[in-house]
Design an enzyme around this catalytic site. Structure first.
Site, PDB file in Angstrom:
ATOM      1  N   CYS A  51      42.834  31.832  41.992  1.00  0.00           N
ATOM      2  CA  CYS A  51      43.945  30.882  42.061  1.00  0.00           C
ATOM      3  C   CYS A  51      43.774  29.886  43.210  1.00  0.00           C
ATOM      4  O   CYS A  51      44.178  28.733  43.109  1.00  0.00           O
ATOM      5  CB  CYS A  51      45.272  31.623  42.247  1.00  0.00           C
ATOM      6  SG  CYS A  51      45.778  32.580  40.815  1.00  0.00           S
ATOM      7  N   GLU A 113      44.319  39.532  53.276  1.00  0.00           N
ATOM      8  CA  GLU A 113      44.604  40.132  51.963  1.00  0.00           C
ATOM      9  C   GLU A 113      43.315  40.734  51.393  1.00  0.00           C
ATOM     10  O   GLU A 113      42.211  40.297  51.691  1.00  0.00           O
ATOM     11  CB  GLU A 113      45.193  39.091  51.012  1.00  0.00           C
ATOM     12  CG  GLU A 113      44.331  37.847  50.791  1.00  0.00           C
ATOM     13  CD  GLU A 113      43.495  37.934  49.543  1.00  0.00           C
ATOM     14  OE1 GLU A 113      43.641  38.927  48.805  1.00  0.00           O
ATOM     15  OE2 GLU A 113      42.687  37.028  49.310  1.00  0.00           O
ATOM     16  N   THR A 114      43.484  41.744  50.570  1.00  0.00           N
ATOM     17  CA  THR A 114      42.330  42.502  50.062  1.00  0.00           C
ATOM     18  C   THR A 114      41.949  42.148  48.630  1.00  0.00           C
ATOM     19  O   THR A 114      40.883  42.523  48.171  1.00  0.00           O
ATOM     20  CB  THR A 114      42.626  44.012  50.118  1.00  0.00           C
ATOM     21  OG1 THR A 114      43.806  44.290  49.342  1.00  0.00           O
ATOM     22  CG2 THR A 114      42.874  44.458  51.556  1.00  0.00           C
ATOM     23  N   ALA A 189      50.571  39.837  32.416  1.00  0.00           N
ATOM     24  CA  ALA A 189      50.479  41.271  32.715  1.00  0.00           C
ATOM     25  C   ALA A 189      49.236  41.583  33.532  1.00  0.00           C
ATOM     26  O   ALA A 189      48.714  42.687  33.490  1.00  0.00           O
ATOM     27  CB  ALA A 189      50.458  42.079  31.406  1.00  0.00           C
ATOM     28  N   GLY A 190      48.786  40.594  34.293  1.00  0.00           N
ATOM     29  CA  GLY A 190      47.588  40.775  35.113  1.00  0.00           C
ATOM     30  C   GLY A 190      47.892  41.388  36.468  1.00  0.00           C
ATOM     31  O   GLY A 190      49.020  41.847  36.738  1.00  0.00           O
ATOM     32  N   GLU A 191      46.885  41.367  37.331  1.00  0.00           N
ATOM     33  CA  GLU A 191      46.988  42.021  38.634  1.00  0.00           C
ATOM     34  C   GLU A 191      48.089  41.424  39.497  1.00  0.00           C
ATOM     35  O   GLU A 191      48.840  42.139  40.157  1.00  0.00           O
ATOM     36  CB  GLU A 191      45.632  41.932  39.346  1.00  0.00           C
ATOM     37  CG  GLU A 191      45.560  42.695  40.647  1.00  0.00           C
ATOM     38  CD  GLU A 191      44.181  42.622  41.288  1.00  0.00           C
ATOM     39  OE1 GLU A 191      44.030  43.109  42.420  1.00  0.00           O
ATOM     40  OE2 GLU A 191      43.259  42.076  40.648  1.00  0.00           O
ATOM     41  N   MET A 192      48.202  40.085  39.505  1.00  0.00           N
ATOM     42  CA  MET A 192      49.217  39.442  40.343  1.00  0.00           C
ATOM     43  C   MET A 192      50.629  39.753  39.854  1.00  0.00           C
ATOM     44  O   MET A 192      51.536  40.026  40.660  1.00  0.00           O
ATOM     45  CB  MET A 192      48.991  37.926  40.376  1.00  0.00           C
ATOM     46  CG  MET A 192      49.968  37.182  41.286  1.00  0.00           C
ATOM     47  SD  MET A 192      49.956  37.761  42.996  1.00  0.00           S
ATOM     48  CE  MET A 192      48.438  36.987  43.577  1.00  0.00           C
TER      49      MET A 192
END
Length: 419
Positions: A51, A113-114, A189-192
């Site tokens: 992003c 952030e990881t 519905a992704g990681e974010m």
């Protein structure tokens, strides 16, 4: 061998320009192949697209920065001049430093952030599957992962960091007196989205709904929070039901338009809507932000919120940068050594040839019944003569200045006293 990198990120390019250079994970492999085919000597290459950044890392005997920039500009449908104005180009140690800082979370919008580490690892796996990753870039990224691990374990760089999801919750809390009464819609519905849903679930909202193109994936996420699921196609008819909408999909075009939001507001009788668009390119049309009773935030709008804890982490940043510096020095030393590999190989091959010749001669002498001590003496003399022949010949040839250089080299390589 030269390493170079070209990229744009959240500090150099606006959101809409970054959106032109976003590559879904299944697009990366064919994109890398097309890029490498544009150069006669196909360079090593890896493409990172998130992003907040799109970066291409390459390695070859000579850098091709201008060619890389022209190719990327054409791929994104913009002029090279526009891309140049918003991009950065880096070579060798600076490229390595940037890669190490990126994987360590030092170059992220959310310091420490990881998530970026996993994204880079995925990009490396895709580059490897495409046959685009050679020894140099493989070393670069493996060392960057080691540096990132050391930064995580040896510093407090991630302590008290405010994630994008936490920032969204904080902003929503400023609009709604009680998030427990809010009806939440998560698009994607992704990681974010999973991260955001986790943060909002802690506030016990009135309801949580996941809208996704594939119901199966949406149901899996919704079940974690006791939420509902709906198909993305239902969104225009049901948008008015929700007080807060968080969207982050891989769509290349907006999926929530101005007209849809206007109709939803009319049905809500002007009750405010909180919207967060974390997608690049945008999921929500830019014009929506101008509507009254809509509070729309993009990924760039959240940057000021996530920077609030920066000052308290400056000591950890200094420690992390020192770890990065050490990693860069180690990598560049490895690069320098790689330049000597062909010569080392030639030297070993020549020494093996001399050794094989002298051993063959010694075996013939032994077969003829020669004394073992005499054979060993002849073997050792033969080897030493072959090793010293070149140096002795150079000492006898050339002018005085050349002989002086040769003499210095001989003293350095052959006459040093062992300590």
């Amino acid at each position: 061998m030269t390493v170079w990198a070209l990229g744009i990120n959240h500090t150099t390019a606006p959101l809409d320009l970054r959106g032109r250079f976003t590559f879904a994970i299944d697009q990366v492999e064919p994109t890398l192949r097309r890029f490498r085919e544009t150069l006669a000597h196909q360079p090593e290459a890896a493409l990172i697209s998130t992003c907040n950044r799109t970066e291409i890392y390459c390695a070859s005997e000579k850098p091709h920065l201008e060619h890389t920039l022209d190719w990327l500009a054409e791929t994104g449908g913009v002029s090279p001049a526009l891309l140049r104005a918003h991009s950065y180009t880096l070579e060798d140690s600076m490229a390595a430093r940037h890669a190490f800082r990126v994987t360590s979370g030092l170059d992220s919008m959310v310091l420490g952030e990881t998530q970026i580490l996993g994204q880079v690892k995925n990009a490396v796996r895709v580059a490897e599957a495409a046959g685009a990753l050679g020894n140099t870039l493989s070393q670069l990224f493996q060392r960057s992962f080691a540096v990132a691990k050391e930064v995580r374990t040896s510093t407090e760089i991630g302590a008290h960091s405010i994630s994008m999801a936490a920032a969204a919750v904080r902003l929503a809390g400023q609009l709604f007196e009680d998030l427990g009464e809010a009806r939440m819609l998560f698009v994607g519905a992704g990681e974010m989205i999973e991260l955001c849903a986790t943060h909002f679930a802690a506030k016990n909202p009135k309801c949580m709904v996941i809208a996704n193109r594939t119901l199966e994936r949406g149901e899996k996420l919704a079940s974690r929070f006791g939420g509902e699921v709906m198909h993305l196609a239902e969104l225009p008819d049901r948008l008015h039901e929700f007080d807060a909408i968080i969207s982050c999909t891989a769509s290349t075009l907006p999926i929530i338009g101005l007209g849809t939001v206007e109709r939803a507001l009319k049905k809500r009788k002007r009750r405010p809507m909180f919207m967060v668009d974390l997608a690049v390119p945008r999921d929500i049309e830019q014009e929506v932000k101008a509507l009254e009773d809509v509070y729309l935030y993009t990924v760039d709008d959240l940057s000021s919120v996530v920077q609030t804890a920066q000052a308290s982490r400056q000591a950890a940043v200094a420690q992390a940068e020192a770890i990065v510096d050490a990693g860069v020095m180690s990598f560049m030393h490895w690069i320098d050594q790689r330049g000597s590999v062909p010569l080392i190989q030639q030297l070993n091959a020549q020494a093996d040839e001399w050794r094989a010749h002298e051993i063959a001669r010694a075996r013939k002498m032994l077969a003829r019944g020669a004394d073992v001590d005499a054979v060993l003496e002849a073997l050792s003399k033969g080897l030493t003569q072959k090793m010293l022949h070149g140096a002795m010949a150079e000492l006898r040839a050339g002018d005085a200045q050349a002989r002086e250089h040769v003499s210095t080299a001989i003293h350095h390589f052959f006459l040093r006293k062992e300590r």
